[in-house]
Each structure stands twice: as C-alpha cells, then as structure tokens.
Write a protein that holds these residues in place. Sequence first.
Motif: not given
Length: 128
Positions: A1-6, A8-18
């Motif tokens: 979850m992000d700080p707002s409690g939503d 977080v899409d794992a694919d988005v996180v992986e893309f950001a890491h890339q």
Amino acid sequence: MDPSGDEVDADVVEFAHQLFDLARDGETERLGAYVEAGVPVELTDADGNTLLMLAAYHGHAATVQDLVKRGADVNRLNDRGQSPLAGAVFKGEDLVVSVLIGAGADPDAGQPSARATARMFGKPGLFD
C-alpha cells in the motif's frame, strides 16, 4: 500500500525500479524515451532520489545532461538532504560536477553541501 492506503500495482513498482536502473546504468537514450513518453523527469525512489541524482551519483554525465535538458531540477534534494552535485563530488565524478555546475547547480545546497563535501575530500577550491 502507498501512504494514502491505496493498493500499489506490482507491475508499476517493477517498472519504476527498471527506470531507476536505467538512470544508474547511464542508459541515456532508453531513459530519455520514457521521459519523452510521459514518465515524470522528477520521478523519485523510496529514498527521494531522482533519476538525475542516481545518474549523477553513478557518474553518467551524458544521462545527467539529457535529464537536465528535459527539465530535471539540478538542486532537488533527496530525503537525506543530499544534492546531486554533492553526490557527484563525493564519488569523484568530475565530468558530472562540470555538467551540473554548467546547469546552475548550487554548491551550497543540501547537507552536507557539495562545497563542504569538496573540502572533506581535499578539493577546497573546486567551487571558487
């Protein structure tokens, strides 16, 4: 979850890491294409490091120059109060230091500042 409690899409996180890896690896063209396609040039990792900070710290002057051209803030501090310029001084990346100074980086921004870092590493005249 992000700080707002939503969730977080794992694919988005992986893309950001890339994207952060592209900055660390100096993949200027690929990273630039993503920024051109809409990735925020001020994207930050969990520690507040921007793409510019990561490129500067890892010595990729061409990537730094490209991100600056695309509007990256040369004085944006990470969550520890460090500037891209101080990181480049710390790592002894003289070409990156030159690019950042040419783009208006403030040697007194952050803690420790780039100027203080230069003094610590025996380069007191770097910004005179």
